[in-house]
Design a protein around this motif. Structure first.
Motif, PDB file in Angstrom:
ATOM      1  N   LYS A   1       1.552   7.929   1.215  1.00 30.05           N
ATOM      2  CA  LYS A   1       0.308   6.769   1.334  1.00 30.05           C
ATOM      3  C   LYS A   1      -0.485   7.249   2.493  1.00 30.05           C
ATOM      4  CE  LYS A   1       2.029   2.591  -0.898  1.00 30.05           C
ATOM      5  NZ  LYS A   1       2.207   1.140  -1.086  1.00 30.05           N
TER       6      LYS A   1
ATOM      7  N   ASN B   1      -6.533   4.729  -5.788  1.00 28.78           N
ATOM      8  CA  ASN B   1      -5.822   3.584  -5.824  1.00 28.78           C
ATOM      9  C   ASN B   1      -4.895   3.489  -6.665  1.00 28.78           C
ATOM     10  OD1 ASN B   1      -5.824   1.110  -4.246  1.00 28.78           O
ATOM     11  ND2 ASN B   1      -6.438   0.147  -6.311  1.00 28.78           N
ATOM     12  N   GLU B   2      -5.081   3.970  -7.935  1.00 27.63           N
ATOM     13  CA  GLU B   2      -3.963   4.114  -8.967  1.00 27.63           C
ATOM     14  C   GLU B   2      -2.555   4.805  -8.505  1.00 27.63           C
ATOM     15  OE1 GLU B   2      -6.109   5.643 -12.439  1.00 27.63           O
ATOM     16  OE2 GLU B   2      -7.118   3.840 -12.721  1.00 27.63           O
TER      17      GLU B   2
ATOM     18  N   TRP C   1      -1.772   5.080  -5.444  1.00 29.27           N
ATOM     19  CA  TRP C   1      -1.431   4.266  -4.282  1.00 29.27           C
ATOM     20  C   TRP C   1      -0.559   3.378  -4.839  1.00 29.27           C
ATOM     21  CZ3 TRP C   1      -2.154   3.867   0.980  1.00 29.27           C
ATOM     22  CH2 TRP C   1      -1.784   2.796   1.552  1.00 29.27           C
ATOM     23  N   GLU C   2      -0.881   2.511  -5.888  1.00 31.11           N
ATOM     24  CA  GLU C   2      -0.046   1.364  -6.482  1.00 31.11           C
ATOM     25  C   GLU C   2       1.312   2.012  -7.083  1.00 31.11           C
ATOM     26  OE1 GLU C   2      -0.351  -1.722  -6.063  1.00 31.11           O
ATOM     27  OE2 GLU C   2      -2.435  -1.528  -5.205  1.00 31.11           O
TER      28      GLU C   2
ATOM     29  N   GLU D   1      -2.236   0.395   5.028  1.00 33.91           N
ATOM     30  CA  GLU D   1      -3.115  -0.414   4.346  1.00 33.91           C
ATOM     31  C   GLU D   1      -4.233  -0.518   5.047  1.00 33.91           C
ATOM     32  OE1 GLU D   1      -0.792  -3.948   3.054  1.00 33.91           O
ATOM     33  OE2 GLU D   1       0.505  -2.681   1.693  1.00 33.91           O
TER      34      GLU D   1
END
Length: 409
Positions: free
Chosen positions: A279, A306-307, A309-310, A324
């Motif tokens: 991350k 972000n995808e 990341w998730e 974060e």
């Protein structure tokens, strides 16, 4: 016959001394010459002078009692009155009289001193009684007990008063100490009972803690151990000989459970540490989108980051806010860029900004005309008032023009 200013010897060898009341026979001298007789009794006079001088010094500089001083004075007075010496016996009587006055004065001074000391002792003992009665109500058992013992030592060092007063004060003092001792005894008896109850409760807590030590239901069991710890603290302390043994058992049971849980969590922590590393790399990739030059491209790139990341799992809790926060900062920058773009392309907002600017420009022009008119009429006060108003409107106009520039106008 031989003589001197204070005495003489007649032809029979009789020695006389001269006094204010006339001549007095001192004695008879047959062993030598008249001069030797006078010299002998003059030496006896000098002896009296020395003795009186020594007594005067003792009275002035020592604690010689009045009784002993008066006995010594009377003894010397008898010798002077016996007229067995040749010299100024009247002067010796005067010195003895003055010495009596001095002894009387010293007696009165000592009497007054004893009275002062007695009053000081009374006040000191009354102060001790007052403090003891205050301490009798104290809950500071050790400090108050030590202070009361110190007060007893102080009391013993003070002189006694008259029997009635001393007995009354001692009765109050003793009663205060007894009242404190009774309260302290009751307190510790109650404390013993509380500690026995604490021992009983803690034995139950230890039994449950030992029963839970093999549990693998990590969350609920850890929560239950926290409850048991809260109950342990609320129970108070048991007797010293039981407290340490019970605590070692209680703590030991917890250590068994938490050691097992730590072993399991260690694997999870290793996984989360790897997730954190991934991350942090994505956060760095997102930060490279700043500053935003191409909003559309930046938005698409951030969505793709972000995808990814998730898809990554949890990170350590203490590291979560920082990593974060880095992603949120990039996301906010994109949102702000989108809002700025919307403001630039929104026709309604542009129209409102243009309208406000026009109104403010008209107001500024109008004020300038009024100022010129006022100055032409010589009304400087009105002109100054209008100029202050113009400054405010001009500031609003400058701000509105700056906002209008954001729309590209």
């Amino acid at each position: 016959m031989s003589s001197d200013p204070w005495g003489r010897v007649d032809e029979t060898g009789t020695v006389y001394v001269r006094t204010a009341d006339g001549e007095k026979v001192v004695g008879s001298w047959q062993a030598g010459s008249p001069d030797e007789a006078l010299a002998y009794f003059e030496r006896k006079y000098e002896g009296l002078v020395v003795e009186i001088g020594l007594l005067e010094k003792r009275v002035r500089t020592t604690d010689l009692s009045s009784k002993d001083a008066m006995a010594a004075i009377d003894h010397l007075r008898e010798q002077v009155d016996a007229h067995h010496a040749v010299g100024d016996l009247d002067a010796l009587r005067v010195r003895l009289d003055k010495l009596v006055e001095l002894v009387d004065k010293r007696r009165e001074e000592r009497k007054a001193q004893r009275a002062r000391q007695s009053e000081e002792a009374r006040q000191a003992k009354e102060a001790l009684v007052t403090e003891a009665e205050e301490l009798a109500q104290s809950d500071q058992w050790r400090a108050a007990g030590e202070r009361l013992r110190a007060l007893v030592d102080t009391w013993k060092g003070l002189p006694r008063l008259d029997r009635k007063s001393d007995d009354e004060l001692w009765h109050r003092f003793s009663h205060a100490r007894s009242a404190f001792s009774k309260r302290r005894k009751q307190h510790f008896a109650q404390l013993d009972a509380q500690r026995e109850e604490a021992r009983r409760i803690k034995e139950q807590l230890v039994a449950e803690a030992e029963a839970l030590s093999g549990s693998t239901d990590w969350g609920p069991t850890a929560a239950r151990y926290r409850d048991l710890m809260a109950q342990w603290k609320a129970a108070g302390r048991a007797q010293r000989e039981h407290e340490e043994e019970l605590w070692n058992r209680f703590r030991g049971a917890q250590d068994v459970f938490f050691a097992a849980r730590s072993s399991v969590f260690a694997e999870r922590d290793a996984e989360q540490a790897e997730n954190l590393k991934l991350k942090e790399e994505l956060a760095g990739e997102a930060e490279k989108l700043l500053p935003i030059a191409d909003l559309k491209a930046a938005r698409a790139a951030f969505r793709q980051i972000n995808e990814r990341w998730e898809a990554i799992g949890h990170v350590p809790r203490d590291a979560r806010p920082k990593v974060e926060g880095r992603m949120h900062a990039v996301e906010r920058a994109i949102q702000e860029a989108e809002e700025a773009e919307w403001r630039r392309t929104n026709p309604e907002a542009r129209a409102r900004a243009e309208g406000l600017t026009g109104q403010l420009q008209a107001a500024v022009d109008k004020l300038k005309g009024q100022i010129e008119q006022a100055r032409a009429q010589g009304n400087s006060a009105r002109a100054e008032k209008l100029e202050r108003e113009l400054e405010g409107r001009q500031a609003l106009l400058d701000q509105a023009l700056k906002g209008l520039q954001e729309f590209g106008g």
